[in-house]
Structures are given as C-alpha cells and as structure tokens.
Design a protein around this motif. Structure first.
Motif, PDB file in Angstrom:
ATOM      1  N   TYR A 277      -1.081  -1.710  -4.646  1.00 38.01           N
ATOM      2  CA  TYR A 277      -0.592  -1.930  -5.545  1.00 38.01           C
ATOM      3  C   TYR A 277      -0.523  -3.608  -5.694  1.00 38.01           C
TER       4      TYR A 277
ATOM      5  N   ASN B  34      -3.679   4.354   8.078  1.00 35.73           N
ATOM      6  CA  ASN B  34      -2.864   4.759   6.393  1.00 35.73           C
ATOM      7  C   ASN B  34      -1.199   3.716   6.412  1.00 35.73           C
TER       8      ASN B  34
ATOM      9  N   GLU C 221       1.642   2.116   4.851  1.00 33.47           N
ATOM     10  CA  GLU C 221       2.384   1.762   3.223  1.00 33.47           C
ATOM     11  C   GLU C 221       4.033   1.291   3.748  1.00 33.47           C
TER      12      GLU C 221
ATOM     13  N   ARG D 134      -6.249   1.321   5.509  1.00 41.15           N
ATOM     14  CA  ARG D 134      -6.261   2.879   4.811  1.00 41.15           C
ATOM     15  C   ARG D 134      -6.879   3.739   5.998  1.00 41.15           C
TER      16      ARG D 134
ATOM     17  N   TRP E 147       9.039   0.968  -3.758  1.00 41.56           N
ATOM     18  CA  TRP E 147       8.381   1.719  -3.117  1.00 41.56           C
ATOM     19  C   TRP E 147       9.458   2.279  -2.047  1.00 41.56           C
TER      20      TRP E 147
ATOM     21  N   ARG F   1       2.028  -2.364 -10.776  1.00 42.49           N
ATOM     22  CA  ARG F   1       1.030  -3.234 -10.047  1.00 42.49           C
ATOM     23  C   ARG F   1       0.278  -5.067 -10.282  1.00 42.49           C
TER      24      ARG F   1
ATOM     25  N   TYR G 183       0.926  -1.122  -0.364  1.00 44.30           N
ATOM     26  CA  TYR G 183       0.201  -0.053   0.607  1.00 44.30           C
ATOM     27  C   TYR G 183       0.984   1.810   0.026  1.00 44.30           C
ATOM     28  N   ALA G 184       0.049   1.902  -0.845  1.00 39.80           N
ATOM     29  CA  ALA G 184       1.632   3.578  -1.076  1.00 39.80           C
ATOM     30  C   ALA G 184       0.278   4.282  -1.461  1.00 39.80           C
ATOM     31  N   ASP G 185       0.399   5.953  -1.229  1.00 41.19           N
ATOM     32  CA  ASP G 185      -0.047   6.572  -1.727  1.00 41.19           C
ATOM     33  C   ASP G 185      -1.665   6.581  -1.400  1.00 41.19           C
ATOM     34  N   GLY G 186      -2.302   6.456  -0.407  1.00 37.78           N
ATOM     35  CA  GLY G 186      -3.542   6.342  -0.790  1.00 37.78           C
ATOM     36  C   GLY G 186      -3.918   5.210  -1.586  1.00 37.78           C
ATOM     37  N   ASP G 187      -3.275   4.041  -2.253  1.00 37.43           N
ATOM     38  CA  ASP G 187      -3.310   3.023  -3.419  1.00 37.43           C
ATOM     39  C   ASP G 187      -3.152   1.819  -3.188  1.00 37.43           C
TER      40      ASP G 187
ATOM     41  N   GLY H 179      11.572   4.806  -3.584  1.00 35.68           N
ATOM     42  CA  GLY H 179      11.091   6.071  -4.565  1.00 35.68           C
ATOM     43  C   GLY H 179      10.201   6.122  -6.000  1.00 35.68           C
TER      44      GLY H 179
END
Length: 462
Positions: free
Chosen positions: A261, A303, A305, A300, A350, A358, A255-259, A353
């Motif tokens: 993968y 959060n 990540e 979520r 992740w 996906r 999970y990263a940046d609200g999504d 960076g």
C-alpha cells in the motif's frame, strides 16, 4: 494478572491546559496533573494506545492519529516523555515497571481493563517482545499493530532473515554464527579483523533479565571475545560479520493481504551510534532499483504484514548488502510522514481492520535531523577517531556544522505543536549536564585516590 492492583499506576491529565509540573515525591509522582489511575471513577475510551512514549516515532504516531480526530493515549515508564506534551495526546499514563517485564504487562492489562482501547501500538524492542509473550491473552480484547507471529519471528531474528535472503539471492555480508566463546577462533580466521558483532535479536531475554544490544565493532581479538560473551550470556547466538562502510539505505513498506500500500526510501548520512543504529541525519530518495527489489521480495516471501523497514549497507563498489528487517515503526519514520507517506496512520488502518489508503508517491530530496542524536553521535565519532569506518575529527566537525546551512526539518519540532520539542530539548540538556558532571566527579575522585595512594606510599617509606 488481569484485574489485580499490582502497584501504583499514575495518570497524566494532559488537556486542556498544563499549569503544574510533574514532581517526584517520596518515590511516586506528586499530585498536580498527576493522580492515581485506580482512584479515578472513569478513564477515557481511546482509539489507540501508544506505548513507549519517550521515543520520537511514538510522538510522530500520536500526532499523526490525533490530527485525524482519533482519541489517543500514550504510556511510558517515566513522566518526561515528549509525547505526553503533545496537544494530540489526550491522556498520558506512567507504568512504574521496566519495559519487557511481566510487571509492565500487569500494569498494561490493568489499564486495558478500564478502557475500550481498539488498537495497541508499540515501537520498543523490549515492549514488542513482551506483547509477543502475552499475545494470546491480549488479542481477544484489542488489535495489536504487529505482524502475524510466524512472519514476525523470522523478521526479528537476523539469522533467520539472512537465511531467507540467501534463498532469494539477496546479497548478505560474509558472516560466521558464533554460539559460544569456543567459536571465536574460527570466526577470526574466517572473517578477520575488523569485524562487526551483532546479536541474532536486538532484545535479548533469558527469563530473568533482558537487554537491548546493538552492533559492536571489534578491532582486536579481545574486543571480539568480549562482544561475543555479551550476547551469548543470554543464550543467543552472535553473528560475526565483515565490516561494510558504504552508504546506508532503508526501504519501508506497508504490506497487507499480498499487496503493498505504500513504499518509501531514504539514506542515512549519520547514525547513532556511528557504526550503525538510528538515523539522525537522513534524506528521502527515490526507491533504488536494487534495494527496492530486494526488500520487496523479502517482505512478500516472509509475508510480513503491517509496517517494516528493510536496511541495507553498500560496500565500496556500491553493492548493497542486507543488514536487517525492523518489523515496527522506525525512529526515522517522520521523514516519510513529511514526505507524504503517513505510515503511522496506515498502520492504524491496517491494525483496526478498516479500509486502507494507497500512497502512489512521495516527495524526494527532503532532509531531516535529530539534533540531540546528531550531537551525541558527533561526540562519539570524535572519541572513536582512528577506528575503522570513523571519519577524521576535522571532517566530522565540518559535516556537523555545515548541516545547519542545509534546509531541513527537525525531529520533535512542529510549529503547531511546540511543547514536545521544548520537553525533548530540556531533557537532553539536563541529561548532558548530569553526564558531564558525573565524568568530572569521577575524574576528580580518581585524582584524589592517586594522591592518597602517593601520600600513603611516601609515609610508609619514611
């Protein structure tokens, strides 16, 4: 700490060929493929350093990243780690200090001073706790494959995790928070026996010493008090929960940046220890609608990540209850990799960076077994026969034997990289022989003491 020589750090040169074995000599490691790091004029510059190299998920990470052409190094506190033997491990380093200690951190910083490591990946609870303590000093020089601190602190702490779950209406076990031995009576009245006792965090540290504690089953009040005292002596709370004996399931995410993968689900037929722990026989499954929805809502909301694994246990009616969240690579992650979800590489992407892949789906129905762990948990199950949640001996032996007839993959075993499996097997066999010899010696010693006491008593009477 940075830049100081704090002891002897050894460097294992693990390529291109290994013709000498590592030997102990006068308290350090003899020179062969091993030599002192501080005497080396140059050390490799690696893309990722994998700590806790003795863990099977660390080996999976070394293989995953190495196959993609990344320069990988690994570190451990002893030279027998299977990951050191992998063809994909370009350098292996031995830090002669206990995990979780400031001495270990000093060796790590000394090593980092000599390299250009981009990403640091850890999978041991003690090592992760240490990295969190030194996070402010480490993050300016490299990227840690750890979730942001606020989310990480919530996920690691079971008490906080369960509070979040209640807000989200995720089912949680009946529990009582015990802060000292005076609360045991109330826990007994509320939960009853048998009960499960868990520390609020798996790695406990009081500033002087640390220990990793898992769940304990108590069937008597005395066992409950002993288990609570083992936790609270570190100043942490103990969670006393109802015993659940149904199917164990886990849902994993990147999970990263609200999504999200990648997603993956599995169930564990057997774990080590038997009550609950690392899965040693597991199968990939489609993501269940209930646990999948619960797990994703937790990730979520927190959060969280990076990689995490959310564990559930079902009751006899099939209702799932949240057990915990593991915000680190899990011991069972190779099943996901073989099913088509390469979580170690996604975690590296992740953390570094860069762009992230996906994963839309994966293969279900595949089995994977950690044979050494399965042998250990089978023996433990036989010793604990008759206790709640433990299978009868005949059923235990039948299930263990019949598993050999089921097509499955095995941890450590990869035909293109066999040496880690050989090392893991020989280490397991050696440790098993030592353990057996120690038990035999203790049994004989007790027999001798009984005989001596008997002779002494007779002599006094005469």
């Amino acid at each position: 700490m940075t830049g100081r020589a704090v002891g002897t750090m050894t460097r294992l040169s693990v390529r291109p060929r290994r013709t000498n074995s590592v030997r102990r000599s006068r308290g350090c490691y003899a020179r062969g493929p091993v030599h002192f790091l501080r005497r080396q004029p140059a050390v490799m510059r690696c893309d990722a350093l994998i700590l806790d190299a003795s863990l099977r998920h660390s080996l999976v990470t070394v293989r995953s990243l190495g196959r993609r052409g990344l320069a990988i190094a690994a570190a451990e506190t002893h030279p027998e780690a299977p990951a050191f033997a992998s063809r994909w491990c370009q350098e292996g380093f031995v830090f002669p200090a206990q995990e979780g200690t400031d001495a270990y951190a000093a060796f790590l910083e000394q090593w980092l001073d000599r390299t250009g490591t981009r990403v640091l990946i850890a999978s041991n609870d003690a090592t992760i706790a240490l990295l969190r303590r030194h996070r402010a000093r480490l993050e300016p020089r490299l990227r840690l494959a750890l979730a942001p601190e606020q989310a990480l602190a919530t996920a690691i702490n079971k008490e906080r995790t369960l509070e979040v779950a209640r807000r989200l209406e995720v089912p949680v076990p009946r529990e009582v928070v015990v802060r000292d031995s005076g609360d045991v009576a109330a826990a007994l009245e509320e939960i009853g026996l048998p009960a499960v006792i868990k520390p609020s965090e798996s790695w406990l540290w009081n500033g002087r010493e640390g220990a990793r504690l898992g769940a304990q089953l108590a069937v008597t009040a005395a066992e409950l008090r002993d288990a609570v005292e083992a936790v609270t002596r570190f100043g942490e709370v103990a969670l006393v929960q109802q015993l659940l004996t149904g199917r164990r399931e886990a849902v994993s995410f990147l999970y990263a940046d609200g999504d999200v993968y990648a997603r993956f689900a599995q169930w564990a037929k057997r774990t080590s220890p038997p009550l609950g722990g690392n899965s040693v026989l597991r199968q990939s499954i489609a993501i269940p609608p209930d646990t999948g929805s619960y797990a994703e809502s937790l990730v979520r909301y927190i959060n969280l990540e990076g990689y995490c694994e959310v564990e559930f246990r079902r009751d006899e009616a099939g209702v799932p209850y949240l057990m915990e969240i593991n915000p680190r690579l899990s011991a069972s992650v190779e099943l996901a990799v073989r099913a088509g979800v390469d979580f170690p590489y996604l975690l590296y992407q992740w953390a570094s960076g860069g762009p992230m892949e996906r994963v839309a789906g994966y293969r279900i129905g595949g089995w994977m077994r950690h044979l050494g762990g399965d042998i250990t948990t089978t023996m433990a199950t036989l010793r604990q026969r008759g206790r709640p949640g433990i299978e009868p001996p005949l059923r235990t032996l039948w299930d263990f034997g019949i598993s050999f007839l089921r097509p499955m993959a095995y941890d450590y075993l990869q035909w293109t990289d066999l040496r880690p499996a050989v090392r893991a097997t020989t280490t397991f066999a050696r440790d098993a022989i030592r353990s057996w010899a120690s038990r035999v010696w203790k049994h004989r010693l007790r027999a001798v003491k009984v005989a001596v006491r008997s002779l002494t008593s007779r002599a006094r009477k005469n």
